[in-house]
Design a protein around this motif. Structure first.
Motif, mmCIF file in Angstrom:
data_model
loop_
_atom_site.group_PDB
_atom_site.id
_atom_site.type_symbol
_atom_site.label_atom_id
_atom_site.label_comp_id
_atom_site.label_asym_id
_atom_site.label_seq_id
_atom_site.Cartn_x
_atom_site.Cartn_y
_atom_site.Cartn_z
ATOM 1 N N LEU A 674 -14.263 -10.769 12.636
ATOM 2 C CA LEU A 674 -15.630 -10.361 12.311
ATOM 3 C C LEU A 674 -16.046 -11.227 11.143
ATOM 4 C CD1 LEU A 674 -17.634 -8.179 13.297
ATOM 5 C CD2 LEU A 674 -16.926 -6.790 11.366
ATOM 6 N N VAL A 675 -16.944 -12.194 11.396
ATOM 7 C CA VAL A 675 -17.169 -13.247 10.413
ATOM 8 C C VAL A 675 -18.643 -13.402 10.083
ATOM 9 C CG1 VAL A 675 -15.125 -14.496 11.159
ATOM 10 C CG2 VAL A 675 -17.345 -15.028 12.195
ATOM 11 N N LEU A 676 -18.894 -14.082 8.955
ATOM 12 C CA LEU A 676 -20.223 -14.550 8.608
ATOM 13 C C LEU A 676 -20.473 -15.869 9.341
ATOM 14 C CD1 LEU A 676 -20.062 -13.967 4.761
ATOM 15 C CD2 LEU A 676 -21.398 -12.636 6.374
ATOM 16 N N ARG A 677 -21.708 -16.351 9.275
ATOM 17 C CA ARG A 677 -22.006 -17.634 9.903
ATOM 18 C C ARG A 677 -21.309 -18.785 9.194
ATOM 19 N NH1 ARG A 677 -25.927 -18.430 13.712
ATOM 20 N NH2 ARG A 677 -27.118 -16.599 14.329
ATOM 21 N N GLN A 678 -21.029 -18.614 7.879
ATOM 22 C CA GLN A 678 -20.423 -19.702 7.135
ATOM 23 C C GLN A 678 -18.979 -19.909 7.601
ATOM 24 O OE1 GLN A 678 -22.290 -17.347 5.755
ATOM 25 N NE2 GLN A 678 -24.043 -18.676 5.387
ATOM 26 N N PRO A 679 -18.614 -21.131 7.956
ATOM 27 C CA PRO A 679 -17.276 -21.369 8.518
ATOM 28 C C PRO A 679 -16.157 -21.088 7.528
ATOM 29 C CG PRO A 679 -18.423 -23.446 8.079
ATOM 30 C CD PRO A 679 -19.440 -22.355 7.930
ATOM 31 N N ASN A 680 -16.408 -21.145 6.233
ATOM 32 C CA ASN A 680 -15.333 -20.926 5.266
ATOM 33 C C ASN A 680 -14.901 -19.457 5.213
ATOM 34 O OD1 ASN A 680 -17.828 -20.230 4.136
ATOM 35 N ND2 ASN A 680 -17.007 -20.350 2.060
ATOM 36 N N ASP A 681 -15.595 -18.563 5.912
ATOM 37 C CA ASP A 681 -15.214 -17.158 5.915
ATOM 38 C C ASP A 681 -14.275 -16.796 7.073
ATOM 39 O OD1 ASP A 681 -16.717 -16.319 3.659
ATOM 40 O OD2 ASP A 681 -18.535 -16.415 4.870
ATOM 41 N N THR A 682 -13.896 -17.788 7.908
ATOM 42 C CA THR A 682 -13.124 -17.463 9.106
ATOM 43 C C THR A 682 -11.622 -17.516 8.888
ATOM 44 O OG1 THR A 682 -13.136 -19.764 9.838
ATOM 45 C CG2 THR A 682 -14.984 -18.370 10.550
ATOM 46 N N SER A 683 -11.175 -18.144 7.839
ATOM 47 C CA SER A 683 -9.741 -18.390 7.690
ATOM 48 C C SER A 683 -8.951 -17.114 7.440
ATOM 49 C CB SER A 683 -9.495 -19.397 6.560
ATOM 50 O OG SER A 683 -10.072 -18.898 5.357
ATOM 51 N N GLU A 684 -9.399 -16.270 6.554
ATOM 52 C CA GLU A 684 -8.636 -15.080 6.200
ATOM 53 C C GLU A 684 -9.285 -13.798 6.707
ATOM 54 O OE1 GLU A 684 -8.038 -15.039 2.036
ATOM 55 O OE2 GLU A 684 -6.887 -16.903 1.999
ATOM 56 N N GLY A 685 -10.363 -13.909 7.429
ATOM 57 C CA GLY A 685 -11.067 -12.720 7.874
ATOM 58 C C GLY A 685 -12.125 -12.306 6.870
ATOM 59 N N MET A 686 -12.937 -11.370 7.269
ATOM 60 C CA MET A 686 -14.054 -10.937 6.430
ATOM 61 C C MET A 686 -13.615 -9.798 5.514
ATOM 62 S SD MET A 686 -17.757 -9.576 7.624
ATOM 63 C CE MET A 686 -19.000 -9.201 6.393
ATOM 64 N N PRO A 687 -13.766 -9.951 4.178
ATOM 65 C CA PRO A 687 -13.408 -8.848 3.267
ATOM 66 C C PRO A 687 -14.292 -7.631 3.533
ATOM 67 C CG PRO A 687 -13.700 -10.915 2.067
ATOM 68 C CD PRO A 687 -14.223 -11.139 3.449
ATOM 69 N N ILE A 688 -13.705 -6.449 3.471
ATOM 70 C CA ILE A 688 -14.467 -5.213 3.669
ATOM 71 C C ILE A 688 -14.140 -4.236 2.548
ATOM 72 C CG2 ILE A 688 -14.576 -5.481 6.174
ATOM 73 C CD1 ILE A 688 -12.407 -3.338 6.401
ATOM 74 N N ILE A 689 -15.099 -3.344 2.267
ATOM 75 C CA ILE A 689 -14.897 -2.255 1.312
ATOM 76 C C ILE A 689 -14.849 -0.965 2.115
ATOM 77 C CG2 ILE A 689 -15.818 -1.052 -0.702
ATOM 78 C CD1 ILE A 689 -17.394 -3.613 -1.341
ATOM 79 N N PRO A 690 -13.689 -0.357 2.269
ATOM 80 C CA PRO A 690 -13.614 0.874 3.068
ATOM 81 C C PRO A 690 -14.263 2.044 2.343
ATOM 82 C CG PRO A 690 -11.511 0.445 2.009
ATOM 83 C CD PRO A 690 -12.397 -0.736 1.699
ATOM 84 N N ASP A 691 -14.594 3.094 3.093
ATOM 85 C CA ASP A 691 -15.171 4.286 2.472
ATOM 86 C C ASP A 691 -14.211 4.892 1.460
ATOM 87 O OD1 ASP A 691 -17.332 3.936 4.107
ATOM 88 O OD2 ASP A 691 -16.728 5.452 5.576
ATOM 89 N N ALA A 692 -12.923 4.907 1.817
ATOM 90 C CA ALA A 692 -11.860 5.419 0.955
ATOM 91 C C ALA A 692 -10.593 4.681 1.369
ATOM 92 C CB ALA A 692 -11.705 6.932 1.131
ATOM 93 N N ALA A 693 -9.462 5.014 0.765
ATOM 94 C CA ALA A 693 -8.207 4.387 1.164
ATOM 95 C C ALA A 693 -7.951 4.621 2.644
ATOM 96 C CB ALA A 693 -7.063 4.951 0.328
ATOM 97 N N LEU A 694 -7.487 3.582 3.339
ATOM 98 C CA LEU A 694 -7.231 3.660 4.775
ATOM 99 C C LEU A 694 -5.739 3.522 5.050
ATOM 100 C CD1 LEU A 694 -10.073 1.327 6.144
ATOM 101 C CD2 LEU A 694 -10.166 3.808 5.750
ATOM 102 N N LYS A 695 -5.339 3.948 6.252
ATOM 103 C CA LYS A 695 -3.963 3.739 6.697
ATOM 104 C C LYS A 695 -3.934 3.748 8.218
ATOM 105 C CE LYS A 695 -2.196 8.518 6.883
ATOM 106 N NZ LYS A 695 -1.142 9.431 6.350
ATOM 107 N N PRO A 696 -2.933 3.098 8.801
ATOM 108 C CA PRO A 696 -2.795 3.166 10.266
ATOM 109 C C PRO A 696 -2.182 4.517 10.661
ATOM 110 C CG PRO A 696 -1.009 1.871 9.316
ATOM 111 C CD PRO A 696 -1.922 2.244 8.170
ATOM 112 N N TRP A 697 -2.505 4.963 11.848
ATOM 113 C CA TRP A 697 -1.968 6.252 12.316
ATOM 114 C C TRP A 697 -1.715 6.172 13.805
ATOM 115 C CZ3 TRP A 697 -3.650 9.922 15.903
ATOM 116 C CH2 TRP A 697 -2.985 11.170 15.870
ATOM 117 N N THR A 698 -0.573 6.684 14.217
ATOM 118 C CA THR A 698 -0.236 6.768 15.641
ATOM 119 C C THR A 698 0.173 8.197 15.948
ATOM 120 O OG1 THR A 698 0.515 4.460 15.717
ATOM 121 C CG2 THR A 698 1.254 5.911 17.484
ATOM 122 N N GLY A 699 -0.407 8.780 16.976
ATOM 123 C CA GLY A 699 -0.102 10.161 17.339
ATOM 124 C C GLY A 699 -0.684 10.496 18.700
#
Length: 779
Positions: A674-699
């Protein structure tokens, strides 16, 4: 206008709380000499021409009240001073770039009112102009020296705000002006550009010293009694007549001047405005404190009596609650109704009783005394009535200078808010007499609700101010009165009024409501479960005024914009979650009330300021109020979130900016693909600010094994190792070059639905070119 009319217009009463005198020293301001009588013109048809300078001096020293030839300003004139290219003589009409925005935010002035914002980037420019004879540059320099000795020895910027008949506001900033020249696409400023496009441009930015806060003070002409004015004072005063007047602020909040100011404000509002509900005395709340009861003070119940009378309400910070806290509960209700001894009241409540009695008001409503504490039944009965309780009150007292019931508000003012005399001696004619005082609020702060100390940090008090018809803030620097028509600081000039912050509810726009939510979520609240109840009465008032339908702190009438809130970014060195998940269920995930912490609508409001059409891509098909589930239709794509967890060694405090940061873990979230139009944003991915701390979950959900990303539930540990997890991205709003996107994970609370985990601003809309449009439920 004759001399008496002039004195009456400018105010002729002297204050017992006189300012401290300060005369600008000769080394700061060169003497202003008269070159013979060529600088003077006298109307010889009315007054005989003085034969020499001595006669002219004698004429100028005559008391203005005894001048027999009419208004001396019409007869004797001094040539205008040469225009200073540094301060422009503090005249908005002479400044090269006029901007009235700051003045319109601060005062009730007509559109198109001339105002100027003058920027002095080098301190020596101001001092040099003063040495060369500019009176107003000397005045500003001397005032700066009064409040900030040695200011000229540091790297500083001076901003001057001036407009006709308004006090001159001077702002001192620590820092410098820097010019940035670049030919790159300015994506770091949040601008989206077509791929490959760019331009060379220069940006001037103020680089402030983060360890030192700006200082503001105001300079104004004095309201001098007629019998103290000389002819010279009036004549030379014409040179600075565009500078507004004001008056001294009493040095004690219990002074006669303070109560006269307050009484005048209330009476003017009740006679001239339509701030109250109805034109007759209000119906008293179910319980009130009767402060003039026979034998003293007591709590009375008025239910079923339909008793009408003026009453006061109190808005204050409770402070810590202990066994000694003065309140009403089931165990002492009958005792409170039998009588309350004045000396048993905490200091703050004693002051409130004194204020009510001095204003001639018999009844006071205080939540802690008039709602039975510990009784959920009584709170549930009284809470819906808060709108009418505060709205019908004759006056709400906001105890801004108190941090708890144990602090008084009828106290002496802090010495740092004292007023100073600033006299510029003119060797032949007289003197220019000004006064200066420090401002307690920076320009623009009132527009955001102001900063009045502890009361400006509490969520319940936000609502109390919104609902009140009239409020007086007892601050450390002076009284501030606000009704739904205007606001007024003690010491304002005659006829000078400011806008009313609380009045915006009567005609609030969606953008205006977004700003109110931002301000509200920055405030503290003791119980997380009170976050929505503490604004419920405010939302009902908006519903009544605008006809909007409210649910979970948001508006069903503008669903897409109201969903576009984002957790506020931490301003420290490493990433830190400012919002946390609340215990239990207080609101659905798509509502800001599901979190505790500050949120912002800045990005979506920014989309309205550029020349790029905003299109709502998501459609809300159904709101279900009981469950909090909404059904939406929109385009989705599946993407991976990465969270890189690393050790953070900690950092020392930066005074006035960030607190010391202890060592710990740093979480960095990015969205892959998920990138901006600027090509320099594609290398590491787009930084995001989550609503709160996140974690993966499987169930297992509905018999199916599910892997997703969720908000870390209240009380659960935040992951200490890096991870990756899958979510879906649903476009919310789009423009040609950027869009706003909801990130969603599977819901464990309501099987078959999704929950919000973040909002992302700025991705390239091209990512959704082939995305399917689906209908799903968000819980």
């Amino acid at each position: 206008m004759d001399g008496h009319a002039w004195a009456k217009e400018k105010g002729g009463e002297s204050s017992t709380d006189g300012p401290k005198a300060r005369v600008i020293p000769k080394e700061v301001v060169p003497a202003i000499h008269v070159r013979g009588i060529q600088n003077i013109s006298v109307d010889t048809a009315v007054s005989p021409m003085p034969s020499n300078v001595e006669e002219l001096v004698a004429l100028m020293k005559q008391p203005a009240s005894k001048f027999t030839h009419g208004d001396p300003r019409d007869l004797i004139r001094i040539r205008p001073r040469p225009l200073c290219n540094i301060c422009y003589n503090l005249d908005a009409n002479e400044a090269p770039s006029n901007s009235s925005a700051w003045a319109q935010h601060e005062y009730l002035i007509p559109p198109g009112f001339p105002a100027a914002h003058i920027k002095i980037t080098v301190a020596e420019q101001l001092l040099k102009a003063a040495r060369l004879g500019c009176v107003t540059c000397a005045m500003v320099a001397a005032a700066l020296g009064t409040f900030v000795p040695g200011w000229e020895k540091e790297e500083t910027l001076v901003h001057i705000f001036t407009a006709p008949d308004l006090p001159v506001v001077v702002r001192l900033l620590y820092g410098s002006l820097s010019t940035i020249t670049t030919s790159q696409s300015p994506s770091e400023f949040g601008w989206a550009w077509p791929e490959g496009a760019g331009m060379e441009f220069e940006i001037q930015v103020t680089v402030q010293d983060p360890t030192k806060q700006p200082i503001e003070f105001e300079v104004y002409r004095c309201q001098t009694p007629l019998d103290q004015l000389t002819v010279g004072d009036l004549v030379t005063g014409e040179q600075i007549k565009h500078i507004g007047t004001a008056s001294c602020v009493s040095r004690h909040a219990a002074s006669l001047g303070c109560f006269q100011f307050l009484k005048n404000c209330v009476e003017t509002c009740m006679l001239s405005h339509k701030c109250s509900f109805g034109g007759h005395p209000p119906k008293l709340p179910d319980r009130v404190i009767w402060v003039t009861a026979p034998g003293g003070i007591r709590l009375i119940e008025t239910t079923g009596q339909k008793k009408r009378a003026p009453y006061l309400t109190l808005s204050y910070c409770w402070g810590p609650v202990s066994s000694s806290t003065f309140l009403t509960d089931a165990s002492n209700l009958q005792t409170r109704m039998a009588g309350i001894i004045y000396t048993d009241l905490p200091p703050l409540l004693q002051d409130v009783v004194d204020i009510a009695r001095l204003l001639g008001i018999e009844y006071v409503w205080i939540d802690r005394l008039c709602i039975i504490q510990g009784s959920s039944t009584d709170f549930a009965r009284q809470a819906p009535k808060l709108g009418s309780i505060y709205g019908n009150a004759t006056l709400t007292i906001a105890a801004a200078s108190a941090t708890s019931e144990n602090d008084r508000i009828l106290v002496a003012r802090d010495p740092k808010w004292e007023t100073f005399d600033l006299n510029i001696n003119e060797t032949t004619f007289g003197k220019l007499h000004f006064q200066i005082r420090r401002r307690s609020q920076l320009l623009g702060k009132e527009r955001e609700g102001g900063d009045y100390g502890k009361v400006s940090t509490r969520a319940w008090i936000w609502q109390e101010r919104m609902l009140s018809s009239r409020t007086v803030f007892f601050t450390e620097s002076g009284l501030r009165f606000e009704c739904r028509a205007h606001s007024l600081w003690e010491g304002f000039g005659e006829g000078l009024r400011g806008p009313s912050w609380s009045a915006q509810l009567d005609s609030v726009s969606q953008a205006g409501w977004m700003g109110l939510v931002e301000e509200y979520t920055r405030r503290d609240i003791t119980r997380a479960s009170d976050r929505l109840p503490a604004m419920a009465a405010t939302m009902r008032r908006v519903t009544k005024a605008r006809g909007w339908s409210h649910l979970w702190g948001m508006w069903a009438d503008v669903p897409v914009d109201t969903l576009a809130w984002q957790a506020v970014k931490y301003t420290g060195i490493h990433f830190k979650h400012l919002c946390t998940v609340r215990p239990g269920f207080y609101a659905p995930s798509w509502a800001w009330a599901s979190l505790e912490g500050p949120v912002s609508y800045a990005n979506v409001k920014d989309m309205d300021t550029v020349n790029d059409t905003k299109v709502e891509d998501l459609e809300v098909k159904r709101w279900d109020l009981p469950s909090g589930v909404i059904r939406v239709a929109g385009r989705i794509i599946t993407r991976m979130i990465r969270c890189e967890v690393s050790e953070y060694p900690g950092a020392p405090a930066i005074e006035g900016v960030v607190e010391a940061e202890e060592e710990g873990l740093n979480h960095r979230y990015t969205m892959v693909g998920l990138v901006l139009r600027q090509p320099n944003d594609t290398s590491e991915g787009m930084p995001i600010i989550p609503d709160a701390a996140l974690k993966p979950w499987t169930g297992i959900i509905n018999g199916e094994t599910v892997s997703t990303v969720i908000r870390v539930p209240h009380g659960d540990p935040v992951p200490e190792k890096s991870w990756a997890g899958e979510c879906i991205c649903m476009m919310l709003i789009r423009q040609k070059l950027r869009c706003v996107v909801l990130l969603l994970g599977r819901s464990r609370r309501v099987p078959g639905t999704w929950e919000r985990i973040a909002l992302v601003f700025g991705p390239d809309p091209a990512c959704w070119e082939d995305a399917p449009r689906v209908v799903l439920d968000i819980a």
